[in-house]
Write a protein that holds these residues in place. Sequence first.
Motif, mmCIF file in Angstrom:
data_model
loop_
_atom_site.group_PDB
_atom_site.id
_atom_site.type_symbol
_atom_site.label_atom_id
_atom_site.label_comp_id
_atom_site.label_asym_id
_atom_site.label_seq_id
_atom_site.Cartn_x
_atom_site.Cartn_y
_atom_site.Cartn_z
ATOM 1 N N VAL A 23 20.658 11.227 54.058
ATOM 2 C CA VAL A 23 19.545 11.091 55.007
ATOM 3 C C VAL A 23 19.225 12.419 55.694
ATOM 4 C CG1 VAL A 23 19.980 8.646 55.400
ATOM 5 C CG2 VAL A 23 21.063 10.326 56.883
ATOM 6 N N THR A 24 20.228 13.235 55.980
ATOM 7 C CA THR A 24 19.941 14.533 56.615
ATOM 8 C C THR A 24 19.233 15.472 55.644
ATOM 9 O OG1 THR A 24 22.204 15.262 56.103
ATOM 10 C CG2 THR A 24 21.800 14.421 58.314
ATOM 11 N N VAL A 32 15.523 23.172 52.115
ATOM 12 C CA VAL A 32 16.009 23.548 53.443
ATOM 13 C C VAL A 32 17.514 23.268 53.489
ATOM 14 C CG1 VAL A 32 15.794 23.240 55.925
ATOM 15 C CG2 VAL A 32 13.781 22.945 54.450
ATOM 16 N N MET A 33 18.273 24.298 53.774
ATOM 17 C CA MET A 33 19.724 24.167 53.773
ATOM 18 C C MET A 33 20.249 23.757 55.149
ATOM 19 S SD MET A 33 20.802 27.441 51.418
ATOM 20 C CE MET A 33 22.516 26.903 51.393
ATOM 21 N N ILE A 34 21.471 23.319 55.150
ATOM 22 C CA ILE A 34 22.126 22.950 56.400
ATOM 23 C C ILE A 34 22.337 24.192 57.260
ATOM 24 C CG2 ILE A 34 24.461 23.235 55.475
ATOM 25 C CD1 ILE A 34 25.315 20.802 57.070
ATOM 26 N N ALA A 35 22.435 24.004 58.572
ATOM 27 C CA ALA A 35 22.641 25.135 59.481
ATOM 28 C C ALA A 35 23.919 25.891 59.109
ATOM 29 C CB ALA A 35 22.729 24.643 60.919
ATOM 30 N N SER A 53 33.791 29.888 66.367
ATOM 31 C CA SER A 53 33.910 31.253 66.888
ATOM 32 C C SER A 53 32.556 31.810 67.304
ATOM 33 C CB SER A 53 34.548 32.155 65.828
ATOM 34 O OG SER A 53 33.775 32.123 64.629
ATOM 35 N N HIS A 54 31.480 31.100 66.957
ATOM 36 C CA HIS A 54 30.128 31.558 67.293
ATOM 37 C C HIS A 54 29.679 31.071 68.662
ATOM 38 C CE1 HIS A 54 26.323 33.353 66.343
ATOM 39 N NE2 HIS A 54 25.664 32.210 66.496
ATOM 40 N N GLY A 55 30.462 30.185 69.279
ATOM 41 C CA GLY A 55 30.105 29.711 70.613
ATOM 42 C C GLY A 55 29.828 28.218 70.644
ATOM 43 N N TYR A 56 29.483 27.745 71.833
ATOM 44 C CA TYR A 56 29.204 26.317 72.020
ATOM 45 C C TYR A 56 27.979 25.885 71.221
ATOM 46 C CZ TYR A 56 32.308 26.705 76.100
ATOM 47 O OH TYR A 56 33.371 26.924 76.939
ATOM 48 N N GLY A 57 27.993 24.618 70.773
ATOM 49 C CA GLY A 57 26.823 24.042 70.112
ATOM 50 C C GLY A 57 26.599 24.501 68.691
ATOM 51 N N ASP A 58 27.633 25.042 68.054
ATOM 52 C CA ASP A 58 27.481 25.526 66.675
ATOM 53 C C ASP A 58 27.681 24.350 65.709
ATOM 54 O OD1 ASP A 58 26.996 27.486 64.769
ATOM 55 O OD2 ASP A 58 29.127 27.953 64.522
ATOM 56 N N ILE A 59 26.777 23.386 65.812
ATOM 57 C CA ILE A 59 26.829 22.144 65.032
ATOM 58 C C ILE A 59 25.443 21.897 64.462
ATOM 59 C CG2 ILE A 59 27.286 19.661 65.130
ATOM 60 C CD1 ILE A 59 28.822 20.269 67.793
ATOM 61 N N ASP A 60 25.364 21.544 63.178
ATOM 62 C CA ASP A 60 24.060 21.236 62.590
ATOM 63 C C ASP A 60 23.396 20.116 63.391
ATOM 64 O OD1 ASP A 60 22.246 21.473 60.023
ATOM 65 O OD2 ASP A 60 22.496 19.332 60.424
ATOM 66 N N ALA A 61 22.176 20.377 63.871
ATOM 67 C CA ALA A 61 21.501 19.450 64.785
ATOM 68 C C ALA A 61 21.233 18.095 64.131
ATOM 69 C CB ALA A 61 20.206 20.065 65.292
ATOM 70 N N LEU A 62 20.803 18.093 62.868
ATOM 71 C CA LEU A 62 20.496 16.826 62.209
ATOM 72 C C LEU A 62 21.753 16.016 61.918
ATOM 73 C CD1 LEU A 62 17.591 17.775 59.764
ATOM 74 C CD2 LEU A 62 17.470 16.440 61.881
ATOM 75 N N TYR A 63 22.842 16.698 61.601
ATOM 76 C CA TYR A 63 24.101 15.979 61.398
ATOM 77 C C TYR A 63 24.572 15.329 62.701
ATOM 78 C CZ TYR A 63 26.079 16.276 56.728
ATOM 79 O OH TYR A 63 26.351 16.065 55.399
ATOM 80 N N PRO A 143 18.290 24.066 62.115
ATOM 81 C CA PRO A 143 18.981 24.721 63.244
ATOM 82 C C PRO A 143 20.274 24.026 63.659
ATOM 83 C CG PRO A 143 17.224 23.358 64.085
ATOM 84 C CD PRO A 143 17.153 23.250 62.591
ATOM 85 N N SER A 144 21.107 24.783 64.334
ATOM 86 C CA SER A 144 22.253 24.191 65.031
ATOM 87 C C SER A 144 21.768 23.723 66.405
ATOM 88 C CB SER A 144 23.367 25.226 65.195
ATOM 89 O OG SER A 144 22.941 26.264 66.080
ATOM 90 N N LEU A 145 22.607 22.992 67.108
ATOM 91 C CA LEU A 145 22.238 22.564 68.464
ATOM 92 C C LEU A 145 21.993 23.778 69.356
ATOM 93 C CD1 LEU A 145 24.769 19.634 69.089
ATOM 94 C CD2 LEU A 145 22.364 19.465 68.412
ATOM 95 N N ARG A 146 22.803 24.768 69.217
ATOM 96 C CA ARG A 146 22.663 25.975 70.032
ATOM 97 C C ARG A 146 21.334 26.684 69.746
ATOM 98 N NH1 ARG A 146 26.191 29.063 72.808
ATOM 99 N NH2 ARG A 146 25.529 31.191 73.274
#
Length: 407
Positions: A23-24, A32-35, A53-63, A143-146
């Motif tokens: 679905v994502t 379009v690739m994953i973040a 290591s990249h900081g807060y919110g480094d999570i794929d937004a759609l996932y 994008p990621s959440l960040r």
Amino acid sequence: NKAEFLAAMSSNMLSIISAMDEVTAQSRGKDVMIAKTRESPQDENESGSSLSSHGYGDIDALYFCAAMRIFAEWRMQRQVPEGYKGYEVGMSLGRKDCVQNLVKAEYAVHHWIEERIEYLRMKREHPIESTDDDMDDTILRSPSLRELLVEEIHLNLHKLPRLKEKSAAMGLLWVRRQFHYQVAIFDNFNSGKHSTSQDAVMEAYKEVYSNYHGWAVQKIFNYSFQAAPAVETILKFMHRDYYEIVLERSKTVIVSTEQVEISMGDVSITAYSSEDMDKNCSFDSATVNENSLNRETDQVEPNPLLHFWKAATTECSKIGNHIGSEWQKLASNTLRFLRIAKDEEDRKRVGPSKTGLEGEVLERFINEKLLEHNQKAIDSHFAIAKPLLRDLAGLFDELNMNDPTKV
């Protein structure tokens, strides 16, 4: 390592992850690739995040949105037993609010992808000299959440810490609060500090929502709290598959009505073995030792007084042993009579020895097993949920996006 992660998953979890992948991929669109996210740091890093290591919110937004959609549906499917209409009303409102806020984030993701497509098109039409570090900048990703929230800041969409209503930041803020609320409820269940589910839910509400809900919304939630089912009822519904297993297992438990101790009011008669009875019913003289008397008479001239005392002691001993034997018979017969009467009473009340638990004993057995199973399940949930919540809290604190507005 995704391969190691998947290897540890159950077949049910693998099917969920596969559905999320599908679905994502459809949502982000063709090519379009994953973040691009960074792996978890081994030690503490400057960003403060334990997830990247990249900081807060480094999570794929759609996932993240897909996982939270499953969370919203799971609560309705596994935490709302039939017959609790008031509780269902509150949970339904929570589900609706969660999905509506996820839509805000998903809309922002699609807008971000469209902007990214346009950016890459312009870059191809007006190429500039680039380095190897810029190569990844040519790949189309979601994008990621960040990245999503930083983009809204760059667009001056908010007057921080106040957030625009229809924005990814506002949607994610309230989704995060709902997720926090559920984790707090589980925490309260596990703490043992709350005697009822209503108390556990109320404390979680105070922790998460008390500063952000106005009078009307608080009344709606309060109505839902009062209608909450008991913890045991929720656990049976939440772990329904395991509940069925425990129920089947209870049918194989052997129940015996044999009593080791018979109690009658304030009087308790305990059965003794023959060996115990001999020990407890001994009438040997405490002050006169027959062997010592024998040794003494071997060494001195016969004394009439001593001879009389020895004979009297021997006779008393015989009488004592006879009394002890008769007492043992009397106690054994009395105990046998009482046990027969007690067994008859037990058979009338609960029936003879049999296989399978019933009534209150069955309920205690099921509740104990469910509590043990739930503890393990919640511990596994916390291992993922709490680091994720800390990461989201760190992201909103860093970007000054904790909107204090009440609703």
